[in-house]
Scaffold this active site. Structure first.
Site, PDB file in Angstrom:
ATOM      1  N   ASN A 155       0.898  -1.169  -0.080  1.00  8.20           N
ATOM      2  CA  ASN A 155       0.017   0.095  -0.117  1.00  8.20           C
ATOM      3  C   ASN A 155       0.911   1.254  -0.107  1.00  8.20           C
ATOM      4  O   ASN A 155       2.137   1.106   0.083  1.00  8.20           O
ATOM      5  CB  ASN A 155      -0.924   0.253   1.164  1.00  8.20           C
ATOM      6  CG  ASN A 155      -0.115  -0.186   2.602  1.00  8.20           C
ATOM      7  OD1 ASN A 155       0.624   0.934   2.894  1.00  8.20           O
ATOM      8  ND2 ASN A 155      -0.242  -1.031   3.198  1.00  8.20           N
ATOM      9  N   ASP A 166      -4.141  -6.273   5.217  1.00  5.02           N
ATOM     10  CA  ASP A 166      -5.422  -7.072   5.748  1.00  5.02           C
ATOM     11  C   ASP A 166      -5.347  -8.494   5.232  1.00  5.02           C
ATOM     12  O   ASP A 166      -5.744  -9.423   5.938  1.00  5.02           O
ATOM     13  CB  ASP A 166      -6.737  -6.599   5.711  1.00  5.02           C
ATOM     14  CG  ASP A 166      -6.916  -5.114   6.724  1.00  5.02           C
ATOM     15  OD1 ASP A 166      -6.380  -5.336   7.748  1.00  5.02           O
ATOM     16  OD2 ASP A 166      -7.800  -4.287   6.210  1.00  5.02           O
ATOM     17  N   LYS A 202       9.902 -16.843  -9.883  1.00  2.00           N
ATOM     18  CA  LYS A 202       8.873 -15.745 -10.494  1.00  2.00           C
ATOM     19  C   LYS A 202       7.827 -16.574 -11.477  1.00  2.00           C
ATOM     20  O   LYS A 202       8.012 -17.540 -12.107  1.00  2.00           O
ATOM     21  CB  LYS A 202       9.683 -15.053 -11.444  1.00  2.00           C
ATOM     22  CG  LYS A 202       8.985 -13.775 -12.119  1.00  2.00           C
ATOM     23  CD  LYS A 202       9.923 -12.955 -13.220  1.00  2.00           C
ATOM     24  CE  LYS A 202       8.845 -12.192 -13.979  1.00  2.00           C
ATOM     25  NZ  LYS A 202       9.366 -11.823 -15.242  1.00  2.00           N
ATOM     26  N   PHE A 248      -4.839   3.180  15.373  1.00  4.08           N
ATOM     27  CA  PHE A 248      -5.169   4.418  14.301  1.00  4.08           C
ATOM     28  C   PHE A 248      -6.437   3.809  13.604  1.00  4.08           C
ATOM     29  O   PHE A 248      -6.579   2.712  13.708  1.00  4.08           O
ATOM     30  CB  PHE A 248      -4.037   4.595  13.515  1.00  4.08           C
ATOM     31  CG  PHE A 248      -2.976   5.574  13.572  1.00  4.08           C
ATOM     32  CD1 PHE A 248      -2.130   5.594  14.911  1.00  4.08           C
ATOM     33  CD2 PHE A 248      -2.876   6.958  12.933  1.00  4.08           C
ATOM     34  CE1 PHE A 248      -1.201   6.211  15.180  1.00  4.08           C
ATOM     35  CE2 PHE A 248      -1.929   7.937  13.432  1.00  4.08           C
ATOM     36  CZ  PHE A 248      -1.188   7.581  14.731  1.00  4.08           C
ATOM     37  N   LYS A 274     -14.217   0.482  16.846  1.00  3.05           N
ATOM     38  CA  LYS A 274     -12.840  -0.101  16.938  1.00  3.05           C
ATOM     39  C   LYS A 274     -11.913  -0.015  18.622  1.00  3.05           C
ATOM     40  O   LYS A 274     -11.268  -0.976  18.804  1.00  3.05           O
ATOM     41  CB  LYS A 274     -11.820   0.520  15.815  1.00  3.05           C
ATOM     42  CG  LYS A 274     -11.451  -0.272  14.813  1.00  3.05           C
ATOM     43  CD  LYS A 274     -10.840   0.515  13.458  1.00  3.05           C
ATOM     44  CE  LYS A 274     -11.506   0.044  12.434  1.00  3.05           C
ATOM     45  NZ  LYS A 274     -10.895   0.602  11.198  1.00  3.05           N
ATOM     46  N   LYS A 310     -11.073  -3.363  20.160  1.00  4.60           N
ATOM     47  CA  LYS A 310      -9.769  -3.899  20.202  1.00  4.60           C
ATOM     48  C   LYS A 310      -9.127  -3.446  21.725  1.00  4.60           C
ATOM     49  O   LYS A 310      -7.932  -3.521  21.731  1.00  4.60           O
ATOM     50  CB  LYS A 310      -8.990  -3.201  19.063  1.00  4.60           C
ATOM     51  CG  LYS A 310      -9.293  -3.709  17.555  1.00  4.60           C
ATOM     52  CD  LYS A 310      -8.276  -3.156  16.456  1.00  4.60           C
ATOM     53  CE  LYS A 310      -8.962  -3.493  15.050  1.00  4.60           C
ATOM     54  NZ  LYS A 310      -7.818  -3.327  14.152  1.00  4.60           N
TER      55      LYS A 310
END
Ligand code: CTP
Length: 409
Positions: free
Chosen positions: A218, A288, A298, A335, A349, A353
Site C-alpha cells: 500500500n 489485511d 517468478k 489508528f 474499533k 480492540k
C-alpha cells in the site's frame, strides 16, 4: 477542593447556557470551576432563563451574566464582544440542537450565538436533548463538521430524559465536563516526561509476497510512525520501532529499529516486544490480506490470453492481539482510517480492540493521510472524550499524541 496546582487555576472560562432542562445542573459546573480557581463568566440564551435564573449564575460565578445584545439598562451589554478575548476556553452546557446548528452555520442572533461567532479559543460543547433530535441527520452533520474543525464534544450520556423516555441525550454530569476541561488544560500546560518508558511503535506498510519479485502493498510511507518515534524518544522514552519497507531513517539513538516485510513478521516482532513495553502505538498500514500461496520463483505467464487469480487469506490483526495481551499497567493506542460514520466506527474499533485511545485519520482533507507531510486527526479516548485537531505537520500531530499518552501515564 484545593486550587493549588489545578490546571484551571487562573484560567478564564466562559460558560454559555442554552435552553434545556439540564441547565439546572450548570450552576454546579460553574461552582466546580470557581472552586478550582478559574474565573467564570456566563452568557445565557432567552430560553435558558426559563430553566435557571440569571441571579443563580451571577451568584455562583460572582460575575455579571450576559443575556442580551442590546440591553440599555445593562452597562455590560456589549461585553460579549470583548469577552471573546478574555476567555481561555468556552463551554456550552447544555447545548441544544439549535445552538449547535447556529455555531456550525455561522448564525449570530443573540448574545450567546454572537459571542460564539467570534470566539476563537478552545470550545467545548455539551449536547443535551431528546434521543431522536440527537440522532437527526442535520444535527449529526453539524456535529461532524464542528468536530472536524477542532471543536471538543463532551458526549451526552444514556439515561432517563426529561421527555419521559430513556435513551442517549442526557447532558454529561458537571463533574465529567469539569474533568474534560481539567484534562485539556493539564495537557496544554505540562508536557509529561517519558523518561524510563519503553514504547512500541509500528510504522509503514507491509508487503505481502506473491512470488520472488512481486508483492501486494500500500502507499503508506511510515512518516507518521517515524515522527512519533522521534517525538517519544526526544521525551526520554526508549522506542522499539517495528517498520515495514520505507526510505526513512530514524535519528534519535533511543530508537531501536526492527525492519520487517510482511504482516506476519510485524505480528511476531510486535507480540514478542509488547510484554516488556509500557505502551504501544500501532500506526502501521498493515495489509489485511496476503496471497494464500507464495511462489518461490517468478510466476510465468501460462498462455497469452489467460488471466490470473490470486487467492487471498486474512492476516492476523496485530492491534487486536495486543488488546487481548494488554495488562493494567499498559497503554494501547491504535489508528483508524474510515470513510463513513468516522467517529462511530472509530469508537467501535476502540472498544473492540481494547484500546485506551484511537487516532482517527481524516480522509476528507487535502494534505492529510498517506505520503503527505501534514495530517489531520481526531483523538478519541475510552471515556468518550474527543479532540479534533486541525491540519498540521506530522511532527505536531506526533506531539499531540505524545501529550495524550503522557497524560494517561
Ligand atoms: N492493524 C493491525 N493489524 C492488522 C490490521 C490493522 O495492527 N492486521 C492496526 C493498524 O495499525 C491500526 C488499526 O489496526 O492501528 C486500525 O486499522 P484499520 O485498517 O483502520 O482497521 P482494521 O482493523 O483493519 O478494520 P477495517 O479495515 O475493517 O476498517
Amino acid at each position: 477542593m484545593s486550587t493549588i496546582g489545578s490546571p484551571l487555576s487562573g484560567k478564564n472560562i466562559i460558560v454559555g447556557v442554552t435552553g434545556g432542562i439540564a441547565a439546572y445542573k450548570t450552576p454546579l459546573l460553574v461552582r466546580l470551576l470557581v472552586k478550582a480557581g478559574a474565573n467564570v463568566r456566563c452568557a445565557m440564551s432567552q430560553h435558558a432563563q426559563q430553566f435557571v435564573t440569571k441571579l443563580t449564575l451571577e451568584t455562583v460565578s460572582g460575575n455579571v451574566v450576559y443575556t442580551d445584545l442590546f440591553d440599555r439598562d445593562n452597562p455590560h451589554s456589549t461585553e460579549h464582544i470583548s469577552l471573546k478575548e478574555w476567555g481561555d476556553a468556552m463551554v456550552v452546557a447544555p447545548a441544544t440542537a439549535n445552538i449547535i446548528g447556529k455555531i456550525a452555520n455561522g448564525i449570530g442572533d443573540d448574545a450567546i450565538s454572537t459571542l460564539l461567532l467570534s470566539f476563537r479559543g478552545p470550545l467545548f460543547i455539551c449536547p443535551a436533548m431528546n434521543t431522536h433530535m440527537l440522532e437527526g441527520y442535520a444535527l449529526q452533520r453539524n456535529m461532524e463538521y464542528l468536530r472536524r474543525n477542532g471543536v471538543h464534544f463532551v458526549e451526552s450520556e444514556c439515561g432517563e430524559l426529561a421527555c419521559g423516555t430513556t435513551g442517549n441525550g442526557r447532558m454529561a454530569e458537571p463533574e465529567t465536563i469539569f474533568n474534560c476541561l481539567t484534562e485539556y488544560f493539564s495537557l496544554n500546560t505540562t508536557k509529561g516526561s517519558l523518561e524510563g518508558k519503553k514504547i512500541l511503535i509500528t510504522a509503514g506498510p507491509t508487503y505481502e509476497k506473491i512470488d520472488s519479485v512481486r508483492f501486494i502493498g500500500n502507499f503508506s510511507t511510515g512518516k507518521m510512525g517515524f515522527a512519533l518515534a522521534e517525538e517519544l524518544a526526544s521525551r526520554g522514552a526508549h522506542v522499539f520501532l517495528v517498520t515495514g519497507p520505507t526510505h526513512l531513517s530514524a535519528q534519535n539513538p533511543d530508537i531501536e529499529r526492527i525492519d520487517i516485510m510482511s504482516a506476519r513478521e510485524m505480528y511476531d516482532a510486535a507480540t514478542g516486544l509488547f510484554p516488556q513495553c509500557d505502551a504501544a502505538i500501532l500506526s502501521a498500514a498493515v495489509a489485511d490480506f496476503r496471497p494464500e500461496h507464495e511462489a518461490d520463483h517468478k510466476i510465468k505467464k501460462q498462455n497469452d490470453s489467460d488471466g490470473m487469480t490470486i487467492n487471498l487469506v486474512q492476516n492476523p490483526d496485530i492491534l487486536a492481539t495486543l488488546g487481548t495481551m494488554k495488562q493494567q499497567r499498559q497503554i494501547l493506542v491504535g489508528f483508524a482510517l474510515e470513510t463513513d460514520n468516522e467517529v462511530d466506527n472509530a469508537k467501535k474499533k476502540l472498544t473492540k480492540k481494547n484500546l485506551d485511545f484511537i487516532v482517527l485519520n481524516s480522509l476528507h482533507d487535502e494534505g492529510a493521510g498517506f505520503g503527505h507531510d501534514t495530517n489531520k486527526v481526531t483523538i478519541i479516548d475510552r471515556n468518550g472524550y474527543i479532540t479534533a485537531g486541525t491540519l498540521k505537520s506530522k511532527q505536531d500531530v506526533a506531539k499531540d499524541i505524545a501529550d495524550k499518552l503522557s497524560q494517561l501515564f
